[in-house]
Design an enzyme around this catalytic site. Structure first.
Site, mmCIF file in Angstrom:
data_model
loop_
_atom_site.group_PDB
_atom_site.id
_atom_site.type_symbol
_atom_site.label_atom_id
_atom_site.label_comp_id
_atom_site.label_asym_id
_atom_site.label_seq_id
_atom_site.Cartn_x
_atom_site.Cartn_y
_atom_site.Cartn_z
ATOM 1 N N GLU A 50 0.665 -1.110 -0.113
ATOM 2 C CA GLU A 50 -0.056 0.081 0.027
ATOM 3 C C GLU A 50 1.074 1.273 0.144
ATOM 4 O O GLU A 50 0.313 2.105 -0.884
ATOM 5 C CB GLU A 50 -1.118 0.067 1.281
ATOM 6 C CG GLU A 50 -1.813 0.980 1.402
ATOM 7 C CD GLU A 50 -2.788 1.045 0.144
ATOM 8 O OE1 GLU A 50 -2.509 1.874 -0.953
ATOM 9 O OE2 GLU A 50 -3.947 0.434 -0.192
ATOM 10 N N GLY B 210 1.854 6.801 0.045
ATOM 11 C CA GLY B 210 2.001 6.749 1.365
ATOM 12 C C GLY B 210 0.704 6.422 2.279
ATOM 13 O O GLY B 210 0.008 5.621 2.179
ATOM 14 N N GLU C 170 16.692 12.998 -0.601
ATOM 15 C CA GLU C 170 18.159 12.729 -0.458
ATOM 16 C C GLU C 170 19.389 13.640 -0.796
ATOM 17 O O GLU C 170 19.066 14.574 -1.557
ATOM 18 C CB GLU C 170 18.410 11.378 -1.606
ATOM 19 C CG GLU C 170 17.221 10.311 -1.232
ATOM 20 C CD GLU C 170 17.310 9.531 -0.028
ATOM 21 O OE1 GLU C 170 18.296 9.272 0.556
ATOM 22 O OE2 GLU C 170 16.238 8.991 0.404
ATOM 23 N N LYS D 52 6.319 5.195 -9.710
ATOM 24 C CA LYS D 52 4.977 5.133 -9.044
ATOM 25 C C LYS D 52 4.024 4.996 -10.288
ATOM 26 O O LYS D 52 2.943 4.272 -9.876
ATOM 27 C CB LYS D 52 4.606 6.532 -8.477
ATOM 28 C CG LYS D 52 5.351 6.446 -7.202
ATOM 29 C CD LYS D 52 5.171 8.047 -6.531
ATOM 30 C CE LYS D 52 5.959 8.017 -5.107
ATOM 31 N NZ LYS D 52 6.031 9.372 -4.565
#
Lengths: 252, 252
Positions: B152, B157, B212, B227
């Site tokens: 999920e 998120g 990052e 995604k």
């Protein structure tokens, strides 16, 4: 697996569901191995029909939509003259409760759900009255019978709300919510903003079939109040009646 | 029911999950009868820990966050020096895979999921690589083992997406979708609109911990592409790799 379905209430919403099921028939069988027949229909103004071997859905839709009674397509050895009799004699294992909402008491929909659960059926309803006036009793009864009492379409129609919390966010805690939860008043206000009078905007909504002849349920805020009550009752575990919701209509 | 959990990967996301589980501990037991212990942890830079009777989660969090190794809290008769060994010796029945994403191959996360499923565990992952590079294999393997392969949190998120389709809209057919699916680039573009330079906006995102040190995964569109590939693979039943997605970065 084959499912026998009973429709209690056969207005716009129930008939759209019947059409959707027919349209999805092949996909339901292919992807989930589900086949179905409709074995009972109860309408408010067009009579009752029962056939444990399956009714002709297209014919039922056609009869109701041309203002005729569906009693002619029934095929049962007893006369059927009430919704409770449709439930009792349909041999259905799944009952759709879509009778008109009763803001004050939730009846007779609660009676219908109770009868179906007691007969071992699973139940799905679009009737908000059953949720705000019967949630605890009907959920407990369903649990005792090992069945389900489902009511996804009572709030936000096609947008999953209850099942998303139940299945996809079980440990989430709902603290507050806000939103537009009545489409009719939203459309009326938008059209008034664009220059129409209140009466013109109401007539438009009646014309496209989303407002009743008596539009008070929407314009006086009862529909929004009962939806708020349903969300609080189920998702916030706080029993609330529409009468307890702070309510402002848009009659101006 | 008591669950033994293994965390493979113990970065920001996994540690937040561990904290959330600790915070929800009482509610999970009260509402669902679920208790849990963490019996295995594998980190990228802070070592490995196994104790089939339960590790001290708070201590593990504290050690990692102060830059120390968690090997000291392990309590097992064999030396544990790899993620696969953590899986094999943790006695866990649920594995969280949260190792860093590998856009090209999905490894070693796919290896971890395979090992856990083969050992009879249920698996939940936040690693998008497992979905776009291993969806069919891992879903089939989970099914064969009678377990679940869940993912999920790989897309959106905290907003349920896959489970909403799976549980709440099973017969719906997804034809298209649009949306903002990368928060970092969204924030960068908003801050640039408000007058910051690209570099300043990137530094801001690094400062609040969502970008990052090497921000290319976000700013070159790889995160958005993987995604999109995950959504197409799962919800539109069309296997797609991030390399096949039409991609435009925001380096300008």
């Amino acid at each position: 697996m084959h499912h026998k379905l009973a429709f209690i209430g056969f207005g716009n919403v129930a008939r759209s569901l019947a059409r959707l099921l027919m349209r999805k028939q092949a996909a339901l069988e292919r992807d989930y191995g589900i086949t179905f027949s409709v074995t009972g229909i109860a309408t408010g103004k067009h009579g009752y029909a029962v056939n444990p071997n399956g009714l002709d859905i297209s014919q039922a839709l056609q009869l109701v939509e041309s203002g005729q009674s569906i009693t002619s397509i029934t095929n049962y050895h007893l006369p059927i003259t009430t919704s409770i009799e449709v439930i009792a004699h349909s041999s259905a294992d799944f009952m759709f409760e879509n009778s008109p909402v009763n803001y004050e008491t939730g009846q007779p929909a609660i009676e219908h759900v109770r009868a179906a659960l007691n007969a071992g059926m699973r139940v799905s309803t679009a009737n908000k009255g059953t949720v705000v006036h019967g949630y605890r009793e009907l959920t407990a009864l369903a649990k005792a019978k090992g069945k389900k009492f489902l009511f996804e379409s009572t709030v936000l129609g096609g947008t999953p709300m209850f099942s998303t919390f139940r299945e996809a966010m079980p440990a989430a805690e709902l603290i507050s919510f806000k939103g537009i939860i009545n489409a009719t008043t939203n459309i009326i206000l938008s059209r008034m903003e664009a220059g129409e009078t209140f009466e013109e905007a109401v007539r438009y909504c009646q014309g496209i079939g989303i407002a009743e002849t008596d539009p008070s349920g929407d314009v006086d805020g009862w529909d929004a109040s009962i939806k708020v009550a349903a969300l609080a009752t189920v998702l916030m575990k706080t029993p609330l009646k529409p009468q307890q919701v702070d309510r402002t209509g848009i009659r101006g």
